[in-house]
Design an enzyme around this catalytic site. Sequence first.
Site, PDB file in Angstrom:
ATOM      1  N   ASP A 233       0.929  -1.244   0.073  1.00  0.00           N
ATOM      2  CA  ASP A 233       0.220  -0.168  -0.034  1.00  0.00           C
ATOM      3  C   ASP A 233       0.892   1.270  -0.038  1.00  0.00           C
ATOM      4  O   ASP A 233       2.086   1.105   0.400  1.00  0.00           O
ATOM      5  CB  ASP A 233      -0.869   0.060   1.350  1.00  0.00           C
ATOM      6  CG  ASP A 233      -2.211   0.983   1.105  1.00  0.00           C
ATOM      7  OD1 ASP A 233      -1.901   1.770   0.119  1.00  0.00           O
ATOM      8  OD2 ASP A 233      -3.126   0.792   1.780  1.00  0.00           O
TER       9      ASP A 233
HETATM   10  C1  BGC Z   1      -4.743   3.558   0.182  1.00  0.00           C
HETATM   11  C2  BGC Z   1      -5.124   2.317  -1.127  1.00  0.00           C
HETATM   12  C3  BGC Z   1      -4.802   3.125  -2.411  1.00  0.00           C
HETATM   13  C4  BGC Z   1      -3.626   4.116  -2.467  1.00  0.00           C
HETATM   14  C5  BGC Z   1      -3.351   4.449  -3.777  1.00  0.00           C
HETATM   15  C6  BGC Z   1      -3.686   4.205   0.030  1.00  0.00           C
HETATM   16  O1  BGC Z   1      -3.672   5.345   0.988  1.00  0.00           O
HETATM   17  O2  BGC Z   1      -4.967   2.746   1.220  1.00  0.00           O
HETATM   18  O3  BGC Z   1      -6.209   1.993  -1.005  1.00  0.00           O
HETATM   19  O4  BGC Z   1      -5.089   2.231  -3.375  1.00  0.00           O
HETATM   20  O5  BGC Z   1      -3.422   4.831  -1.456  1.00  0.00           O
HETATM   21  O6  BGC Z   1      -3.935   5.660  -3.889  1.00  0.00           O
END
Ligand code: BGC
Length: 764
Positions: A233
């Site tokens: 993530d």
């Molecule tokens: C989120 C993800 C997301 C990623 C990219 C993170 O803060 O938890 O779900 O895909 O950012 O935006």
Amino acid sequence: MKTIEQQADELIKELTLEEKASLCSGRDEWTFKPIDRLDIPGIWVADGPHGLRKSPNSSTGGFGDQIPATCFPTASALSATWNKELIREVGKYLAIECQALNVNIILGPGVNIKRSPTGGRNFEYFSEDPVLSGELGAAYINGIQNEGVGTSLKHFACNSQETQRMMVSAEISERTMREIYLTNFEIAIKKANPWTVMAAYNPVNGTDSTSNKYLLNDILKDEWGYEGIVISDWVSVHNRIAGIKAGMHVEMPGNDGMNDKKIVDAVKSGKLDEKQIDKLVKETLKLVFKAKAVKKKGVTFNHIEHHKYARKVAGETIVLLKNENNLLPITKEKYNKVALLGEFSISPRFQGNGSSEVKPTYVDNAKDEIIKLAGDDFKVDYAQAYKISDDNDLSLINEAVAIASNADIAIIHIGLPSHYESEGYDRKHIEIPPAQIKLIKETVKVQKNIVVVLTNGAAISMPWLNNVSAVLEAWLGGQAGGGAIADTLFGKVNPSGKLAETFPQRLEDTPAFMDFPGMNRKLFYGEGIFVGYRWYEKRKIEPLFPFGFGLSYTSFEYSNLKLSKEKITEKETLIVTCNVKNIGDRAGKEIVQLYVSDKESRLIRPIKELKGFEKINLEAGAESIVSFELKSRDFSYFDDKFNSWITESGEFKISMGASSKDIRLKKSLLLNTVLSVKVPFDTRTSLREWISYPETKELVYPIVEDYFKKMPTEFEGELIDFKIKNDFFLDMPMMKYVNLSRGSISKECILKLIEDTKKIRIKL
Ligand code: BGC
């Protein structure tokens, strides 16, 4: 022509250590690194899940400008359709938009379990139930991947809280994890094999998800046979070297190679085996080539057609929660003057806050769509009634009440303002703003025909429920959600959604109330496997609306439940069928739910568990047969002691229902299993455990028999035959008999016994 496998193998030999390390992180916010000298392309990833959030520029992070795309209903709305076919089709539409906008992988679906209704990202997740979450997740993945676009199954694992999300460790038992928080992922992996899995922010039992070998390697790869790659993530990596060792392929977003350098240094200093990098890089290369190979050129998408489709989807997400005296649908025979109250009808809230926010191509509002559908048959008067921006401002209520008093029916459109539900923090309570509650209170004094339409991404409390006649749960319905509300109110769409999450009466009734949100970096899963309806049923707590509940403008009759056999072994598949008939006067869709209950079991189990569901479309008067397949795993529980799924012999109940509470048909089944497991005995295994299986009792008996024979007479006889009720002795680890016997039972003797158990399997 070389296969992707051969291409990757050859490249691994040509890449320098530095180049390989560079492929272990992204180039920037949204792309993987290309290596031009070897024709290795970079690929694009973008959020997800309910629409495409693509920045014009791959290095624009955060919530900067986006390219417009269709915003579909969020996951909590999609899941209320319980419609695998429909979600697969939504996936197809998303894939077309990905191809049109040159995105190779969309970052979704999120299948995490809704542990508490206050979870900040509940709107982005499907359900409180692992089977429903996993099946819908698999449908979404297959829909997209069948078109040659990849997905990212997220957030692996146990990501059900936003408070302290980057440091709070999910402290959870193996059984709870396996039965609830991993089964959802397991189903999606096994049925759809997503191109990527996204490792979560939170640690699990103290180990970061991005460097958790147990989760990423032992379970995901080895046990479930996952073939894709794991990405982090965004900024969730804490220890890149541990991550490589655990099997975490690509760190996102890129950070100018900060951690790539650490990887090179670790190899050079002998702390990391280069072979481990080769393995991960080869898998990443295979993915990159696969993504490029299936890329379709010249795809465009028709904004209007996709918007129309989004309206159809939103219509199927709506749940009719109450409809006293058939208040709905609104027909001209019944009503002429319609009062429409609430700012949500002109300023729709159609998605949640955070990384999933899509810049929509259009946005429908309920007011315009209601007026269009009402045509000349109805007079619609609108009042703002409250301010979305101010929870407590009552200044607009009087005008709204006056309009309602003058109408035949009042639609009160209320819900949660956007700052209530967001990625990054959890809700503090499950109430709607006070001004909206006051609006209902005042309107019921002047109008008896009231329908409440709800805009919210997760469960709310409804202290006003008894005072209104009808309630439509319209969720965060995406950019065409306003149209879908109009369609449902006026009967163009017959509501067919059902709740994928229990709506509680009060927050205090909810399973994780005492532990949620976990603070001080620890989040205890005190309620264990008793999440959602499993909790309410076991604790006999009456929810506001049960899991699986939803009404229709028609009704359905269930009959003729049949099991293919009354007795099965664990190797056999059981076929369960029943008839469902539409006994109303209009076409409608019914969601048929199959639950399994274990009558008696070694471990405590839920009253029942969802194991299958089907949605069927029936014309008025039509009847159809619904069929399900159940296998051994559907009857099993996970036993921490044996680290294994256990299917016990005995009687099970198969229930077919219209909701978890509305069980229409039941039948018993006998299961006859021959189950043998490895013995997990160690130095802490008690005498009671040693003697509870004939195979191990045989080993230990001669040794303890001698010891007990020498005991004072008061114990004699009883103890030797192990007819003892003496818990004091029984619950003592065998190793303690070394001390008790002052060495006459030796430590070596116990260690040898433990060693001997490794060769045997016991029958349960
Ligand atoms: C989120 C993800 C997301 C990623 C990219 C993170 O803060 O938890 O779900 O895909 O950012 O935006």
